[in-house]
Scaffold this active site. Structure first.
Site, short mmCIF file in Angstrom:
data_model
loop_
_atom_site.label_atom_id
_atom_site.label_comp_id
_atom_site.label_asym_id
_atom_site.label_seq_id
_atom_site.Cartn_x
_atom_site.Cartn_y
_atom_site.Cartn_z
N THR A 54 4.32 -8.95 -11.18
CA THR A 54 5.33 -9.69 -11.94
C THR A 54 5.90 -10.84 -11.11
O THR A 54 6.45 -11.80 -11.67
CB THR A 54 6.45 -8.75 -12.39
OG1 THR A 54 5.87 -7.64 -13.07
CG2 THR A 54 7.42 -9.43 -13.32
N TYR A 142 0.82 2.50 -6.37
CA TYR A 142 0.95 1.89 -7.69
C TYR A 142 -0.35 2.14 -8.45
O TYR A 142 -1.38 1.53 -8.15
CB TYR A 142 1.25 0.40 -7.55
CG TYR A 142 1.46 -0.35 -8.85
CD1 TYR A 142 1.62 0.29 -10.07
CD2 TYR A 142 1.51 -1.74 -8.84
CE1 TYR A 142 1.82 -0.41 -11.23
CE2 TYR A 142 1.72 -2.46 -10.00
CZ TYR A 142 1.87 -1.79 -11.21
OH TYR A 142 2.05 -2.48 -12.37
N LYS A 170 4.27 4.75 -8.37
CA LYS A 170 4.63 4.00 -9.58
C LYS A 170 3.52 4.24 -10.59
O LYS A 170 2.38 3.84 -10.38
CB LYS A 170 4.79 2.51 -9.28
CG LYS A 170 5.08 1.67 -10.52
CD LYS A 170 5.08 0.18 -10.20
CE LYS A 170 5.25 -0.65 -11.47
NZ LYS A 170 5.15 -2.11 -11.20
N VAL A 210 10.39 1.56 -12.25
CA VAL A 210 10.09 0.22 -11.75
C VAL A 210 9.81 -0.60 -13.00
O VAL A 210 8.76 -0.47 -13.62
CB VAL A 210 8.91 0.19 -10.78
CG1 VAL A 210 8.60 -1.25 -10.39
CG2 VAL A 210 9.21 1.02 -9.54
#
Length: 299
Positions: A54, A142, A170, A210
């Site tokens: 992001t 992640y 995550k 998150v």
């Protein structure tokens, strides 16, 4: 000074994967990044991810990544966990970014599954282990197979959890059954990486989020989490349902594009995107306004 944490929430509970503001000519906007980070922490985030997807990490340089970590730390490092994204699909490059983030003062690291080259599970295990061996910082894995092409299997997560510095995951796998087993067996701190599943993942053992929509609804995410932890599942569900238009609207197209558009609508630092990402069309912006308004976001 690094924020105080507990083993159950090593990076806080409500984290936003922060966009990287750029100036009109596309340069890194460090002042804007500091102002945005301050706004996000004031809104209820107790952690920020910088240099994640992001944050347009595929298009920022290694030097810019270090500058951004330092700037955000200077702005909010005494009030929030600042976690640096360091993952690539090249282990050697990832280790360079790991060491650079540690030198810059990051509180923790976010390591995404290597993408595109589709390594086997043993390759994932060695890649993530090499990261944890190269740092003294806590590491959040992640797992996002929709982008990386390869999931982190439960058995691999259990193996990785044995490393003292691999402390969290995550989860953007979108599979509550697999998440349930992995949480139970690994003992990792579990963070929802899919905003639509924030509340469902809490119900199977996640400790926090998150988020991308945390750019615009952090107070509501905090209220939902607090209600759930207090045992008021009805209130948490009401908040979740109110936010459904936001969850939907922010992901009608690529999430960085909608997030920067939403921030611009609120007069917050964002700036343009770097190619291959592009700004929303007028029609997409109009739809985003409708979605955000339906979810109670003031523009």
């Amino acid at each position: 000074m690094a924020p105080i944490s507990t083993p159950q929430t090593p990076f806080g509970r409500v984290l936003t994967a922060m966009v990287t503001p750029f100036t009109a000519d596309g340069a890194l906007d460090l002042d804007g990044a500091q102002r945005l980070a301050t706004h996000l922490v004031d809104a209820g985030n107790d952690g920020l991810i910088v240099n994640g997807t992001t944050g347009e990490s595929p298009t920022t340089t290694d030097a810019e990544k270090s500058q951004l970590v330092r700037a955000v730390l200077e702005a909010v490092g005494d009030r929030a966990h600042v976690v640096a994204g360091i993952g690539t699909n090249d282990t050697r490059h990832t280790l360079e970014l790991t060491r650079a983030a540690e030198r810059a003062g990051a509180h923790g690291l976010l390591a995404v599954t290597p993408y595109y080259n589709k390594p086997p599970q043993e390759g994932l295990y060695r890649h993530f282990s090499a990261i944890a061996d190269a740092t003294e910082l806590p590491v959040m894995l992640y797992d996002i197979p929709g982008r990386s092409g390869v999931p982190i299997d439960t058995e691999t997560l259990v193996r990785l959890a044995e490393h003292p510095r691999i402390v969290a995951n995550k989860d953007a796998k979108g599979d509550l059954g697999r998440a349930s087993w992995a949480i139970a067996r690994s003992g990792l701190a579990w963070y929802s990486g899919d905003d639509m599943l924030n509340l469902p993942l809490l119900s199977v053992g996640a400790c926090g989020f998150v988020s991308v929509v945390g750019h615009v609804v952090a107070p509501e995410l905090r209220a939902m989490l607090d209600a759930f932890l207090a045992g008021d599942v009805h209130k948490a569900t009401e908040i979740h349902q109110r936010l459904l238009p936001v969850f939907t609207g922010m992901f009608r197209t690529q999430g960085v594009m909608t997030t920067k558009a939403a921030l611009a609508l609120q007069g917050l630092p964002a700036g343009p995107l770097r190619l291959p990402l592009v700004g929303l069309t007028d029609e997409e912006t109009a739809q985003l306004k409708v979605d955000l308004a339906a979810g109670g976001v003031q523009l």
